[in-house]
Write an enzyme that holds these catalytic residues in place. Structure first.
Site, PDB file in Angstrom:
ATOM      1  N   ARG A 135     -15.399 -37.517-138.293  1.00 21.30           N
ATOM      2  CA  ARG A 135     -14.954 -36.385-139.106  1.00 21.30           C
ATOM      3  C   ARG A 135     -14.680 -35.206-138.181  1.00 21.30           C
ATOM      4  O   ARG A 135     -13.920 -35.313-137.248  1.00 21.30           O
ATOM      5  CB  ARG A 135     -16.009 -36.045-140.165  1.00 21.30           C
ATOM      6  CG  ARG A 135     -16.182 -37.134-141.211  1.00 21.30           C
ATOM      7  CD  ARG A 135     -17.387 -36.881-142.065  1.00 21.30           C
ATOM      8  NE  ARG A 135     -18.595 -36.836-141.239  1.00 21.30           N
ATOM      9  CZ  ARG A 135     -19.833 -36.792-141.694  1.00 21.30           C
ATOM     10  NH1 ARG A 135     -20.046 -36.749-142.987  1.00 21.30           N
ATOM     11  NH2 ARG A 135     -20.865 -36.783-140.883  1.00 21.30           N
ATOM     12  N   LYS A 173     -37.172 -42.635-140.829  1.00 20.04           N
ATOM     13  CA  LYS A 173     -36.251 -41.813-141.621  1.00 20.04           C
ATOM     14  C   LYS A 173     -36.613 -41.904-143.094  1.00 20.04           C
ATOM     15  O   LYS A 173     -36.982 -42.975-143.580  1.00 20.04           O
ATOM     16  CB  LYS A 173     -34.825 -42.349-141.400  1.00 20.04           C
ATOM     17  CG  LYS A 173     -33.754 -41.318-141.557  1.00 20.04           C
ATOM     18  CD  LYS A 173     -32.454 -41.826-140.966  1.00 20.04           C
ATOM     19  CE  LYS A 173     -31.290 -41.044-141.547  1.00 20.04           C
ATOM     20  NZ  LYS A 173     -30.018 -41.421-140.955  1.00 20.04           N
TER      21      LYS A 173
HETATM   22  O1  PNS Z   1     -24.747 -43.034-141.239  1.00 20.29           O
HETATM   23  P1  PNS Z   1     -25.464 -42.587-139.992  1.00 20.29           P
HETATM   24  O2  PNS Z   1     -26.841 -42.037-140.346  1.00 20.29           O
HETATM   25  O3  PNS Z   1     -24.660 -41.651-139.155  1.00 20.29           O
HETATM   26  O4  PNS Z   1     -25.686 -43.922-139.133  1.00 20.29           O
HETATM   27  C1  PNS Z   1     -26.331 -43.888-137.900  1.00 20.29           C
HETATM   28  C2  PNS Z   1     -26.681 -45.317-137.448  1.00 20.29           C
HETATM   29  C3  PNS Z   1     -27.585 -45.978-138.462  1.00 20.29           C
HETATM   30  C4  PNS Z   1     -25.397 -46.116-137.291  1.00 20.29           C
HETATM   31  C5  PNS Z   1     -27.397 -45.206-136.072  1.00 20.29           C
HETATM   32  O5  PNS Z   1     -28.504 -44.373-136.210  1.00 20.29           O
HETATM   33  C6  PNS Z   1     -27.810 -46.557-135.517  1.00 20.29           C
HETATM   34  O6  PNS Z   1     -26.990 -47.278-135.007  1.00 20.29           O
HETATM   35  N1  PNS Z   1     -29.108 -46.888-135.618  1.00 20.29           N
HETATM   36  C7  PNS Z   1     -29.646 -48.138-135.129  1.00 20.29           C
HETATM   37  C8  PNS Z   1     -30.618 -47.914-133.979  1.00 20.29           C
HETATM   38  C9  PNS Z   1     -29.941 -48.068-132.630  1.00 20.29           C
HETATM   39  O7  PNS Z   1     -29.252 -49.037-132.370  1.00 20.29           O
HETATM   40  N2  PNS Z   1     -30.144 -47.078-131.733  1.00 20.29           N
HETATM   41  C10 PNS Z   1     -29.626 -47.101-130.386  1.00 20.29           C
HETATM   42  C11 PNS Z   1     -28.177 -46.678-130.298  1.00 20.29           C
HETATM   43  S1  PNS Z   1     -27.986 -44.962-130.423  1.00 20.29           S
END
Ligand code: PNS
Length: 165
Positions: free
Chosen positions: A92, A43
């Site tokens: 949201r 990202k």
């Molecule tokens: O603020 P965001 O971008 O909506 O947050 C998303 C986030 C970072 C919470 C999510 O992408 C995440 O948990 N990433 C860690 C990777 C992970 O655990 N992936 C598997 C579960 S979907």
């Protein structure tokens, strides 16, 4: 009795008043809140991990039971390493729902000990997002109603349109 620890994960690129509202409300529900700026190497973030963490620290400095961290890897594993009982997410509009539902089910599969708890956003933050804030700031608009005042300068320093001579 064991402390009830909850994780508030996100990109926080940058933290907004919407995030802060969720963190504040969660801090009243649990003994400890760990706000974690997740790092995904695929990202492109606007702010560095250090900047994201610093802005969260400044914004939450008044909330006694909040600590701030960053993590690269699976959220389910991070939650386990912190002995957390819950992952807190803000919801949201309906557009958040499907993705959040999918993540909650995946995290439950990866770590059955941890519950995902959804808090509905406050009405005034319904359409607030980090990307919207960044777009407004980069076009010279006023973002003071959208982000904690303590980080306004940090955001403008990076995103204010540069005046050419
Ligand atoms: O603020 P965001 O971008 O909506 O947050 C998303 C986030 C970072 C919470 C999510 O992408 C995440 O948990 N990433 C860690 C990777 C992970 O655990 N992936 C598997 C579960 S979907």
């Amino acid at each position: 009795m064991n402390k009830r620890i909850a994780i508030c994960p996100g990109s926080f690129d940058c933290i907004t008043l919407g995030h802060l509202d969720i963190i504040t409300r969660a801090s009243a529900m649990f003994d400890e809140i760990v706000v974690v700026a997740m790092v995904n190497s695929n990202k492109n973030y606007t702010f560095t991990t250090e900047e994201r963490v610093n802005m969260i620290k400044k914004s939450t400095a008044d909330i006694k039971n909040v600590t701030v961290d960053s993590y690269e890897g699976l959220l389910a594993e991070y939650a386990q390493s912190k002995n957390a009982c819950a992952i807190i997410k803000g919801l949201r509009a309906m557009s958040d729902f499907e993705y959040e539902f999918q993540m909650a089910l995946t995290n439950k599969k990866l770590n059955p000990q941890v519950e995902t708890v959804f808090l509905t956003t406050s009405a005034q933050n319904m359409y607030l997002s980090s990307s919207m804030v960044k777009q407004i700031a980069s076009m010279g608009g006023d973002i003071s109603d959208f982000v904690p005042s303590v980080i306004l300068g940090d955001i403008l320093k990076k995103l204010s349109p540069k005046t050419s001579l």
